[in-house]
Design a protein around this motif. Structure first.
Motif, PDB file in Angstrom:
ATOM      1  N   PHE A 135     -54.962  57.116 -19.641  1.00  0.00           N
ATOM      2  CA  PHE A 135     -54.446  58.260 -19.839  1.00  0.00           C
ATOM      3  C   PHE A 135     -54.498  59.274 -19.956  1.00  0.00           C
ATOM      4  CE2 PHE A 135     -49.929  59.857 -20.835  1.00  0.00           C
ATOM      5  CZ  PHE A 135     -49.963  59.499 -19.288  1.00  0.00           C
ATOM      6  N   ALA A 136     -54.932  59.935 -21.002  1.00  0.00           N
ATOM      7  CA  ALA A 136     -54.959  61.220 -21.374  1.00  0.00           C
ATOM      8  C   ALA A 136     -56.421  61.736 -20.485  1.00  0.00           C
ATOM      9  CB  ALA A 136     -55.995  60.934 -22.712  1.00  0.00           C
ATOM     10  N   ARG A 137     -57.123  60.793 -19.218  1.00  0.00           N
ATOM     11  CA  ARG A 137     -57.818  61.110 -18.988  1.00  0.00           C
ATOM     12  C   ARG A 137     -57.626  61.382 -17.625  1.00  0.00           C
ATOM     13  NH1 ARG A 137     -61.138  55.952 -16.805  1.00  0.00           N
ATOM     14  NH2 ARG A 137     -58.942  55.527 -15.755  1.00  0.00           N
ATOM     15  N   ASP A 138     -55.956  60.337 -16.897  1.00  0.00           N
ATOM     16  CA  ASP A 138     -56.217  61.163 -15.546  1.00  0.00           C
ATOM     17  C   ASP A 138     -55.143  62.069 -15.670  1.00  0.00           C
ATOM     18  OD1 ASP A 138     -57.856  59.155 -14.196  1.00  0.00           O
ATOM     19  OD2 ASP A 138     -56.375  57.019 -14.660  1.00  0.00           O
ATOM     20  N   LEU A 139     -53.754  62.134 -16.575  1.00  0.00           N
ATOM     21  CA  LEU A 139     -53.287  62.846 -16.945  1.00  0.00           C
ATOM     22  C   LEU A 139     -53.947  64.294 -16.899  1.00  0.00           C
ATOM     23  CD1 LEU A 139     -49.836  63.606 -17.402  1.00  0.00           C
ATOM     24  CD2 LEU A 139     -50.926  63.848 -20.005  1.00  0.00           C
ATOM     25  N   SER A 140     -54.816  64.507 -17.214  1.00  0.00           N
ATOM     26  CA  SER A 140     -55.451  66.126 -17.352  1.00  0.00           C
ATOM     27  C   SER A 140     -56.023  66.374 -15.570  1.00  0.00           C
ATOM     28  CB  SER A 140     -57.164  65.648 -17.912  1.00  0.00           C
ATOM     29  OG  SER A 140     -57.973  65.219 -17.594  1.00  0.00           O
TER      30      SER A 140
ATOM     31  N   SER B  14     -43.511  64.167  -7.695  1.00  0.00           N
ATOM     32  CA  SER B  14     -44.378  63.836  -7.064  1.00  0.00           C
ATOM     33  C   SER B  14     -43.862  64.032  -5.389  1.00  0.00           C
ATOM     34  CB  SER B  14     -45.684  63.316  -7.026  1.00  0.00           C
ATOM     35  OG  SER B  14     -44.913  61.160  -7.056  1.00  0.00           O
ATOM     36  N   PHE B  15     -42.491  63.585  -5.531  1.00  0.00           N
ATOM     37  CA  PHE B  15     -41.607  62.897  -4.372  1.00  0.00           C
ATOM     38  C   PHE B  15     -40.885  64.108  -3.925  1.00  0.00           C
ATOM     39  CE2 PHE B  15     -41.840  58.884  -6.099  1.00  0.00           C
ATOM     40  CZ  PHE B  15     -42.172  57.764  -5.423  1.00  0.00           C
ATOM     41  N   LEU B  16     -40.924  65.418  -4.942  1.00  0.00           N
ATOM     42  CA  LEU B  16     -39.890  66.671  -4.670  1.00  0.00           C
ATOM     43  C   LEU B  16     -41.264  67.384  -3.453  1.00  0.00           C
ATOM     44  CD1 LEU B  16     -39.561  67.844  -7.809  1.00  0.00           C
ATOM     45  CD2 LEU B  16     -37.685  67.395  -5.899  1.00  0.00           C
ATOM     46  N   PRO B  17     -40.562  68.393  -2.193  1.00  0.00           N
ATOM     47  CA  PRO B  17     -41.829  68.766  -2.046  1.00  0.00           C
ATOM     48  C   PRO B  17     -42.515  69.194  -2.575  1.00  0.00           C
ATOM     49  CG  PRO B  17     -39.359  69.705  -1.097  1.00  0.00           C
ATOM     50  CD  PRO B  17     -39.063  68.805  -1.811  1.00  0.00           C
ATOM     51  N   SER B  18     -43.935  70.523  -2.829  1.00  0.00           N
ATOM     52  CA  SER B  18     -45.097  70.547  -3.082  1.00  0.00           C
ATOM     53  C   SER B  18     -44.290  72.168  -3.733  1.00  0.00           C
ATOM     54  CB  SER B  18     -46.461  70.686  -2.405  1.00  0.00           C
ATOM     55  OG  SER B  18     -46.249  69.429  -1.593  1.00  0.00           O
ATOM     56  N   SER B  19     -44.232  72.895  -3.049  1.00  0.00           N
ATOM     57  CA  SER B  19     -43.741  74.280  -3.333  1.00  0.00           C
ATOM     58  C   SER B  19     -42.861  73.861  -5.026  1.00  0.00           C
ATOM     59  CB  SER B  19     -42.503  74.846  -2.647  1.00  0.00           C
ATOM     60  OG  SER B  19     -41.612  74.175  -1.984  1.00  0.00           O
ATOM     61  N   PHE B  20     -41.767  72.857  -4.761  1.00  0.00           N
ATOM     62  CA  PHE B  20     -41.144  72.457  -6.094  1.00  0.00           C
ATOM     63  C   PHE B  20     -41.952  71.935  -7.199  1.00  0.00           C
ATOM     64  CE2 PHE B  20     -37.740  73.474  -2.910  1.00  0.00           C
ATOM     65  CZ  PHE B  20     -37.403  74.242  -3.339  1.00  0.00           C
ATOM     66  N   SER B  21     -42.750  70.971  -7.034  1.00  0.00           N
ATOM     67  CA  SER B  21     -43.552  70.048  -7.581  1.00  0.00           C
ATOM     68  C   SER B  21     -44.488  71.159  -8.740  1.00  0.00           C
ATOM     69  CB  SER B  21     -44.190  69.198  -7.693  1.00  0.00           C
ATOM     70  OG  SER B  21     -45.314  69.301  -6.219  1.00  0.00           O
ATOM     71  N   ILE B  22     -45.041  71.594  -7.584  1.00  0.00           N
ATOM     72  CA  ILE B  22     -45.889  72.917  -8.163  1.00  0.00           C
ATOM     73  C   ILE B  22     -44.906  74.207  -9.891  1.00  0.00           C
ATOM     74  CG2 ILE B  22     -47.249  75.324  -7.692  1.00  0.00           C
ATOM     75  CD1 ILE B  22     -48.428  73.905  -5.067  1.00  0.00           C
ATOM     76  N   LEU B  23     -44.145  74.378  -8.866  1.00  0.00           N
ATOM     77  CA  LEU B  23     -43.570  75.447  -9.987  1.00  0.00           C
ATOM     78  C   LEU B  23     -43.333  74.690 -11.179  1.00  0.00           C
ATOM     79  CD1 LEU B  23     -40.956  77.220  -7.608  1.00  0.00           C
ATOM     80  CD2 LEU B  23     -42.681  78.369  -8.868  1.00  0.00           C
ATOM     81  N   ILE B  24     -42.329  73.858 -10.926  1.00  0.00           N
ATOM     82  CA  ILE B  24     -41.932  72.869 -12.231  1.00  0.00           C
ATOM     83  C   ILE B  24     -43.641  72.280 -13.106  1.00  0.00           C
ATOM     84  CG2 ILE B  24     -41.369  70.248 -13.491  1.00  0.00           C
ATOM     85  CD1 ILE B  24     -39.741  69.853 -10.615  1.00  0.00           C
ATOM     86  N   THR B  25     -44.645  72.004 -12.718  1.00  0.00           N
ATOM     87  CA  THR B  25     -46.187  71.675 -13.651  1.00  0.00           C
ATOM     88  C   THR B  25     -46.228  72.904 -13.993  1.00  0.00           C
ATOM     89  OG1 THR B  25     -46.330  69.407 -11.544  1.00  0.00           O
ATOM     90  CG2 THR B  25     -48.349  70.966 -12.686  1.00  0.00           C
ATOM     91  N   ARG B  26     -45.931  73.453 -13.499  1.00  0.00           N
ATOM     92  CA  ARG B  26     -47.254  75.768 -13.917  1.00  0.00           C
ATOM     93  C   ARG B  26     -45.801  76.305 -14.750  1.00  0.00           C
ATOM     94  NH1 ARG B  26     -46.529  79.006  -9.281  1.00  0.00           N
ATOM     95  NH2 ARG B  26     -49.155  78.623  -8.838  1.00  0.00           N
ATOM     96  N   TRP B  27     -44.188  75.691 -15.108  1.00  0.00           N
ATOM     97  CA  TRP B  27     -43.763  75.973 -16.137  1.00  0.00           C
ATOM     98  C   TRP B  27     -43.600  74.778 -16.708  1.00  0.00           C
ATOM     99  CZ3 TRP B  27     -40.529  72.246 -18.495  1.00  0.00           C
ATOM    100  CH2 TRP B  27     -39.473  71.968 -19.215  1.00  0.00           C
ATOM    101  N   PHE B  28     -44.086  73.493 -16.755  1.00  0.00           N
ATOM    102  CA  PHE B  28     -44.761  72.884 -18.501  1.00  0.00           C
ATOM    103  C   PHE B  28     -46.102  73.024 -18.641  1.00  0.00           C
ATOM    104  CE2 PHE B  28     -47.480  68.698 -19.319  1.00  0.00           C
ATOM    105  CZ  PHE B  28     -46.062  68.192 -20.039  1.00  0.00           C
ATOM    106  N   TYR B  29     -46.946  73.332 -17.922  1.00  0.00           N
ATOM    107  CA  TYR B  29     -48.320  73.674 -18.878  1.00  0.00           C
ATOM    108  C   TYR B  29     -47.982  75.014 -19.917  1.00  0.00           C
ATOM    109  CZ  TYR B  29     -50.897  69.852 -17.392  1.00  0.00           C
ATOM    110  OH  TYR B  29     -50.961  68.334 -16.855  1.00  0.00           O
ATOM    111  N   ARG B  30     -47.354  75.888 -18.845  1.00  0.00           N
ATOM    112  CA  ARG B  30     -47.140  77.294 -19.571  1.00  0.00           C
ATOM    113  C   ARG B  30     -46.396  76.485 -20.615  1.00  0.00           C
ATOM    114  NH1 ARG B  30     -44.467  81.426 -15.027  1.00  0.00           N
ATOM    115  NH2 ARG B  30     -47.221  82.392 -13.995  1.00  0.00           N
ATOM    116  N   SER B  31     -44.947  75.957 -21.649  1.00  0.00           N
ATOM    117  CA  SER B  31     -44.328  75.758 -22.197  1.00  0.00           C
ATOM    118  C   SER B  31     -45.592  75.143 -23.731  1.00  0.00           C
ATOM    119  CB  SER B  31     -43.336  74.963 -22.054  1.00  0.00           C
ATOM    120  OG  SER B  31     -43.750  73.815 -21.512  1.00  0.00           O
ATOM    121  N   ARG B  32     -46.931  74.310 -22.531  1.00  0.00           N
ATOM    122  CA  ARG B  32     -47.446  73.825 -23.998  1.00  0.00           C
ATOM    123  C   ARG B  32     -48.069  74.110 -24.527  1.00  0.00           C
ATOM    124  NH1 ARG B  32     -47.740  68.248 -24.115  1.00  0.00           N
ATOM    125  NH2 ARG B  32     -49.760  68.025 -24.205  1.00  0.00           N
ATOM    126  N   ILE B  33     -48.802  75.937 -23.250  1.00  0.00           N
ATOM    127  CA  ILE B  33     -49.796  76.534 -24.535  1.00  0.00           C
ATOM    128  C   ILE B  33     -49.463  77.548 -25.775  1.00  0.00           C
ATOM    129  CG2 ILE B  33     -50.873  79.271 -24.157  1.00  0.00           C
ATOM    130  CD1 ILE B  33     -51.165  78.558 -21.098  1.00  0.00           C
TER     131      ILE B  33
END
Length: 305
Positions: free
Chosen positions: A246-251, A286-305
């Motif tokens: 899971f850690a491998r695939d999540l990365s 992943s069911f959202l339009p790409s532009s939205f999923s990208i924004l959410i993912t960017r926020w998620f990873y910024r919050s973890r730095i």
């Protein structure tokens, strides 16, 4: 000599003075510092040489991957126990003393590590990593299945290293610590101290940020090595295998979402939907339009730095 402190440095002058001062303030004094200078071009050497005679300075003739440089440093160590500290981290005054006491108390314990404080120097925020921490002895499955610890919090019994084919694997650039500690935990008992005795400083120049593209590759390499060590790994420790997979695939998810390949994200996360909430979250977005999923993912990873 009781403890050898392994300190590898490559242009660490910005934070090194604070790190060395934290070592000097330790309540436990029977230690040496093996300072391996990995071809620094700043004034790290000058800072290191201001320490007392317990610091033994070594200059690497060529720049090496971090694991290989640590192997060089360990080969010079004289202590019964090996502690690690990165040149940008800090120790609580009683860190060494408490870990030595644990190793002296029980000869079956091969490693002791501690809780830690995360200091995000990008936002100047601090928090305790494991807010529900309790003292415990960890099995192989518990350590490997939930590995998210800090190298600078570890102390290892030297004897635990003697039976290994190699110490740090030179092929690794990101997960060499995970790979080594997993192999030790397969044979030796591990103790976790709940007190946050280390401060882990997060900043833009650290390797863990710069080498994120290696995470998935090296988790798979570590899993392959564990399977070679334990032929019955998949049957005996299925949760360990699943956790590493899971850690491998999540990365890989972040880059896949950024490429707009949301269908591939669903395929990657589907096997883990019952296993982890992050898998369900990425599957859902992943069911959202790409532009939205990208924004959410960017926020998620910024919050973890």
């Amino acid at each position: 000599m009781k403890v050898s402190i392994i300190l590898n440095c490559r242009n660490g002058a910005e934070y090194l003075k604070d790190t060395l001062e934290a070592i000097k303030q330790q309540s436990f004094s029977d230690y040496e510092i093996i300072f391996w200078d990995n071809c620094s071009t700043d004034n790290s050497a000058q800072i290191a040489k201001t320490f007392d005679k317990r610091l033994r300075y070594f200059w690497g003739e060529e720049m090496l991957p971090l694991g290989a440089a640590r192997n060089k440093a360990i080969a010079c160590a004289q202590g019964d126990y090996i502690a690690f500290v990165d040149c940008d981290d800090l120790w609580d005054r009683e860190k060494l003393e408490k870990q030595v006491n644990e190793l002296e108390r029980d000869s079956s314990v091969g490693m002791v590590f501690t809780n830690f404080i995360r200091w995000n120097m990008l936002s100047n925020k601090k928090d305790i990593f494991d807010k529900k921490a309790v003292y415990r002895k960890l099995s192989f499955e518990e350590l490997v299945g939930n590995y998210s610890f800090c190298l600078s919090s570890f102390m290892i019994r030297r004897e635990a290293l003697r039976g290994l084919d190699h110490i740090f694997n030179n092929e690794f650039k990101y997960a060499e610590e995970f790979e080594l500690f997993s192999r030790i935990a397969y044979t030796w008992r591990t103790v976790y101290l709940s007190e946050p005795l280390v401060t882990y400083r997060i900043h833009k120049n650290m390797n863990t940020i710069q080498l994120r593209d290696r995470i998935g590759i090296e988790y798979q390499m570590a899993l392959d090595n564990l399977r070679a060590l334990a032929k019955d790994l998949d049957e005996k420790y299925p949760e360990v295998v699943k956790r590493i997979e899971f850690a491998r695939d999540l990365s890989f998810v972040k880059d896949i979402i950024y490429r707009g390949e949301n269908l591939k994200v669903r395929e990657l996360m589907k096997p883990y939907l019952k296993y982890n909430i992050r898998a369900r979250c990425f599957y859902a977005i992943s069911f959202l339009p790409s532009s939205f999923s990208i924004l959410i993912t960017r926020w998620f990873y910024r919050s973890r730095i």
